[in-house]
Design a protein around this motif. Structure first.
Motif, PDB file in Angstrom:
ATOM      1  N   UNK A   1       0.843  -1.193   0.000  1.00  0.00           N
ATOM      2  CA  UNK A   1       0.000   0.000   0.000  1.00  0.00           C
ATOM      3  C   UNK A   1       0.881   1.246   0.000  1.00  0.00           C
ATOM      4  N   UNK A   2       0.702   2.194  -0.880  1.00  0.00           N
ATOM      5  CA  UNK A   2      -0.352   2.385  -1.866  1.00  0.00           C
ATOM      6  C   UNK A   2       0.047   2.043  -3.309  1.00  0.00           C
ATOM      7  N   UNK A   3       1.183   1.404  -3.540  1.00  0.00           N
ATOM      8  CA  UNK A   3       1.644   1.167  -4.917  1.00  0.00           C
ATOM      9  C   UNK A   3       1.729  -0.328  -5.202  1.00  0.00           C
ATOM     10  N   UNK A   4       0.727  -0.835  -5.943  1.00  0.00           N
ATOM     11  CA  UNK A   4       0.726  -2.244  -6.363  1.00  0.00           C
ATOM     12  C   UNK A   4       1.019  -2.375  -7.860  1.00  0.00           C
ATOM     13  N   UNK A   5       0.503  -1.443  -8.645  1.00  0.00           N
ATOM     14  CA  UNK A   5       0.684  -1.482 -10.110  1.00  0.00           C
ATOM     15  C   UNK A   5       1.515  -0.283 -10.547  1.00  0.00           C
ATOM     16  N   UNK A   6       2.076  -0.369 -11.748  1.00  0.00           N
ATOM     17  CA  UNK A   6       2.874   0.745 -12.280  1.00  0.00           C
ATOM     18  C   UNK A   6       2.076   2.039 -12.307  1.00  0.00           C
ATOM     19  N   UNK A   7       0.794   1.963 -12.610  1.00  0.00           N
ATOM     20  CA  UNK A   7      -0.022   3.184 -12.691  1.00  0.00           C
ATOM     21  C   UNK A   7      -0.156   3.889 -11.355  1.00  0.00           C
ATOM     22  N   UNK A   8       0.032   3.160 -10.250  1.00  0.00           N
ATOM     23  CA  UNK A   8      -0.087   3.761  -8.921  1.00  0.00           C
ATOM     24  C   UNK A   8       1.055   4.724  -8.607  1.00  0.00           C
ATOM     25  N   UNK A   9       2.126   4.673  -9.380  1.00  0.00           N
ATOM     26  CA  UNK A   9       3.259   5.571  -9.162  1.00  0.00           C
ATOM     27  C   UNK A   9       2.901   6.991  -9.595  1.00  0.00           C
TER      28      UNK A   9
ATOM     29  N   UNK B   1       0.987   0.005 -17.598  1.00  0.00           N
ATOM     30  CA  UNK B   1       0.452   0.564 -16.345  1.00  0.00           C
ATOM     31  C   UNK B   1      -0.230  -0.467 -15.459  1.00  0.00           C
ATOM     32  N   UNK B   2      -0.736  -1.573 -16.049  1.00  0.00           N
ATOM     33  CA  UNK B   2      -1.444  -2.584 -15.264  1.00  0.00           C
ATOM     34  C   UNK B   2      -0.534  -3.667 -14.696  1.00  0.00           C
ATOM     35  N   UNK B   3       0.727  -3.683 -15.075  1.00  0.00           N
ATOM     36  CA  UNK B   3       1.665  -4.675 -14.546  1.00  0.00           C
ATOM     37  C   UNK B   3       2.007  -4.353 -13.097  1.00  0.00           C
TER      38      UNK B   3
END
Length: 166
Positions: A87-95, A111-113
């Motif tokens: 938490x809070x970054x699981x996927x590339x898009x969360x960055x 972004x979904x990886x």
């Protein structure tokens, strides 16, 4: 021993250059790239060590420390569903900023990886770059190998087998 340390300490030369206040335009927005020139007025014998310091950056904050997946940091490939404590970054898009393949700035990551690394570590990647020149304007080669502790490289933070693709 005390005299040797004092003598060594007296031979150390430091140059400090603050640049966070030099990289904004009139509206306060960051200028990218930001180039800051400075001159060292005295000769410094080699080896020369280059360090940078950050303020208001709390990598020892509890939330930062627990926001990671230790197995992933040890080189294990994991799906988003298998990541723990990121938490809070699981996927590339969360960055929230575009990420690119290792060594290839023209190849954006999906972004979904899964973010690799996941967690707050992924959001705090330091991207400033430094280049030093001698008095003649020739670039000074800075070695970037051997800067991490062997224990971290060998036991704690390994690159995943497919690290060129993540």
């Amino acid at each position: 021993m005390g005299i040797v340390l004092i003598t060594m300490d007296m031979s150390i030369k430091e140059v400090e250059v603050r640049y966070d206040n030099k990289c904004t335009n009139d509206e306060g927005e960051l200028v990218n790239p930001c180039v800051v020139d400075f001159t060292v007025d005295e000769t410094i014998e080699s080896p020369v060590f280059f360090y940078y310091g950050l303020t208001n950056f709390y990598q020892n904050h509890r939330k930062y420390l627990i926001s990671r997946d230790h197995e992933q940091l040890n080189g294990e490939i994991k799906s988003v569903d298998d990541l723990d404590d990121c938490e809070p970054v699981y996927r590339n898009r969360d960055v929230k900023t575009p990420l690119y393949a290792w060594g290839n700035p023209n190849e954006p990551l999906d972004p979904d990886d899964p973010a690799n690394p996941c967690g707050l570590v992924a959001k705090s990647f330091f991207t400033d770059r430094y280049e030093l020149e001698d008095a003649a304007g020739e670039t000074i080669t800075m070695l970037e190998d051997g800067i991490a502790w062997d224990a971290d490289v060998e036991n704690k933070f390994k690159r995943a087998p497919n690290s060129e693709n993540v």
